[in-house]
Write a protein that holds these residues in place. Structure first.
Motif, PDB file in Angstrom:
ATOM      1  N   LEU A 128      -5.171   0.420  -4.189  1.00  0.00           N
ATOM      2  CA  LEU A 128      -5.944   1.535  -4.728  1.00  0.00           C
ATOM      3  C   LEU A 128      -5.962   2.706  -3.742  1.00  0.00           C
ATOM      4  CD1 LEU A 128      -7.778   2.707  -6.900  1.00  0.00           C
ATOM      5  CD2 LEU A 128      -9.711   1.547  -5.819  1.00  0.00           C
ATOM      6  N   ILE A 129      -6.186   2.403  -2.474  1.00  0.00           N
ATOM      7  CA  ILE A 129      -6.186   3.455  -1.458  1.00  0.00           C
ATOM      8  C   ILE A 129      -4.814   4.114  -1.395  1.00  0.00           C
ATOM      9  CG2 ILE A 129      -6.404   3.952   1.008  1.00  0.00           C
ATOM     10  CD1 ILE A 129      -8.407   1.591   1.134  1.00  0.00           C
ATOM     11  N   GLY A 130      -3.763   3.312  -1.449  1.00  0.00           N
ATOM     12  CA  GLY A 130      -2.409   3.858  -1.414  1.00  0.00           C
ATOM     13  C   GLY A 130      -2.119   4.763  -2.598  1.00  0.00           C
ATOM     14  N   LEU A 131      -2.547   4.337  -3.789  1.00  0.00           N
ATOM     15  CA  LEU A 131      -2.315   5.142  -4.991  1.00  0.00           C
ATOM     16  C   LEU A 131      -3.023   6.491  -4.884  1.00  0.00           C
ATOM     17  CD1 LEU A 131      -1.101   5.247  -7.841  1.00  0.00           C
ATOM     18  CD2 LEU A 131      -3.223   4.215  -8.687  1.00  0.00           C
ATOM     19  N   VAL A 132      -4.277   6.468  -4.483  1.00  0.00           N
ATOM     20  CA  VAL A 132      -5.047   7.713  -4.331  1.00  0.00           C
ATOM     21  C   VAL A 132      -4.416   8.597  -3.252  1.00  0.00           C
ATOM     22  CG1 VAL A 132      -7.272   8.686  -3.654  1.00  0.00           C
ATOM     23  CG2 VAL A 132      -7.188   6.683  -5.155  1.00  0.00           C
ATOM     24  N   GLY A 150       0.824  -1.199   0.000  1.00  0.00           N
ATOM     25  CA  GLY A 150       0.000   0.000   0.000  1.00  0.00           C
ATOM     26  C   GLY A 150       0.862   1.253   0.000  1.00  0.00           C
ATOM     27  N   LEU A 151       1.918   1.251   0.816  1.00  0.00           N
ATOM     28  CA  LEU A 151       2.864   2.362   0.845  1.00  0.00           C
ATOM     29  C   LEU A 151       3.590   2.484  -0.478  1.00  0.00           C
ATOM     30  CD1 LEU A 151       4.459   4.599   2.267  1.00  0.00           C
ATOM     31  CD2 LEU A 151       5.951   2.811   3.210  1.00  0.00           C
ATOM     32  N   VAL A 152       3.963   1.354  -1.078  1.00  0.00           N
ATOM     33  CA  VAL A 152       4.651   1.365  -2.367  1.00  0.00           C
ATOM     34  C   VAL A 152       3.777   2.009  -3.438  1.00  0.00           C
ATOM     35  CG1 VAL A 152       5.481  -0.114  -4.240  1.00  0.00           C
ATOM     36  CG2 VAL A 152       6.165  -0.589  -1.882  1.00  0.00           C
TER      37      VAL A 152
END
Length: 203
Positions: free
Chosen positions: A177-181, A124-126
């Motif tokens: 998806l949450i990480g990207l946003v 997610g961080l990545v």
């Protein structure tokens, strides 16, 4: 020391600091997984347990925990590269960006992940750092950072796009998806205005 030499020296110092930080970060992930293995995977229990008020620690702990060395290995290279690029903009800024992405992913997954699941991993961080690095140069109107972002998107864009699609039931695509946003949003929130053009005195 000339201005050009000063900028080169400053850039070298930042690159060394960013490299040491990310090398240490990735080494820490492998060390934690070694400890997890030695304790019979006891650390896995500190991952994200959706909507469990007694397990809120997973919101912060999840990017440091993994389900086996293969899981750590899959995140190590992109975390090292993307983290290094992001940290070149300043260590404190990078840590703030990483903290915001981590919290967004942790809280988001705690709220929306399927019940009876356990979430962990730095992916997610990545994904957040990917979004941050790709967008940062454009929102700040800095050509060099924009070119770097385009290069990162060209190399990894397809892989990251597939990662946010629900194509594998065993992968937490919602964390991606949450990480990207969150990464894109963080780039906007932490943008630094471009330096103003010098005023020409023609008098």
């Amino acid at each position: 020391m000339t201005e050009a030499q000063l900028q080169e020296w400053s850039g070298t110092v930042r690159a060394k600091a960013a490299g040491k930080l990310m090398a240490g970060w990735v080494a820490l992930l492998w060390l934690i997984e070694l400890v997890d293995l030695a304790t019979g995977h006891a650390l896995d229990a500190y991952g994200i347990s959706p909507r469990d008020p007694d397990r809120l620690i997973g919101i912060v702990a999840h990017p440091f925990l993994h389900f086996g060395f293969g899981h750590v290995a899959s995140n190590s290279v992109p975390l090292l590269v993307l983290g290094f690029i992001a940290a070149l903009g300043g260590i404190r800024r990078f840590l703030a960006v990483s903290a915001l992405i981590t919290l967004a992913v942790g809280i988001g997954c705690w709220l929306v992940a399927p019940p009876n699941t356990l979430g962990a991993g730095a992916s997610g961080l990545v994904f957040g750092l990917f979004g941050y690095v790709v967008v940062r140069g454009f929102v700040e109107r800095k050509p060099l950072n924009a070119v770097v972002g385009l290069a990162v998107a060209a190399v990894w864009g397809g892989t990251f796009l597939l990662g946010v699609l629900p194509t594998d039931s065993g992968v937490g695509w919602y964390a991606h998806l949450i990480g990207l946003v969150a990464g894109v949003a963080t780039a906007v929130l932490h943008r630094r205005p471009a330096a103003p053009a010098p005023v020409r005195d023609v008098s």
